[in-house]
Design a protein around this motif. Structure first.
Motif: not given
Length: 146
Positions: A56-64, A103-111
């Motif tokens: 799981q990650s706080a950065a996404a709605g769900s993970m698998e 899945f359902d990323l909370k925001r884009p991720f930059k390098t």
């Protein structure tokens, strides 16, 4: 040894497993605005037979946990409920094989940014431990920022 000493020893023995699991090279590719999914990759080495059973990650709605392959020219991707971690063997989660899907990323991720990921590992005796790792965000080609 008193009851407290025995409890302390049991607690230390139980928590040592997750601390001994080695997780290295944790990374994911940068995303573009509007992108809702991303993959995360890493190398996991467990000192005991275990399984990765949750992510799981706080950065996404769900993970698998996912497996991807090309079979007869067609890309197949499917969820895996548990990924075996054989004792002493490094399991590589990489593009084109086993990987983690956000899945359902909370925001884009930059390098150059980092993304927190929580792994749940279960040993052969059904004890579960969680450990926090941090994915380094690389450019769209999977390269580290210089």
């Amino acid at each position: 040894m008193g009851r407290f000493g025995m409890l302390a020893l049991a607690f230390i023995a139980q928590t040592a497993m997750a601390a001994d699991v080695k997780v290295e090279n944790v990374w994911m590719r940068a995303t573009v605005p509007g992108q809702q999914v991303a993959g995360a990759y890493m190398d996991i080495t467990s000192p005991v037979n275990a399984r990765l059973v949750g992510v799981q990650s706080a950065a996404a709605g769900s993970m698998e946990i996912h497996f991807m392959r090309i079979h007869h020219g067609v890309m197949e991707m499917r969820e895996v409920k548990a990924l075996p971690l054989p004792r002493g063997k490094t399991v590589k989660l990489a593009p084109g094989g086993f990987h983690l899907m956000l899945f359902d990323l909370k925001r884009p991720f930059k390098t150059g940014e980092t993304v927190p990921i929580k792994l749940t590992i279960e040993t052969a005796d059904k004890k579960r431990e969680t450990m926090d790792v941090t994915a380094q965000v690389r450019d769209l080609n999977g390269q580290m920022m210089h």
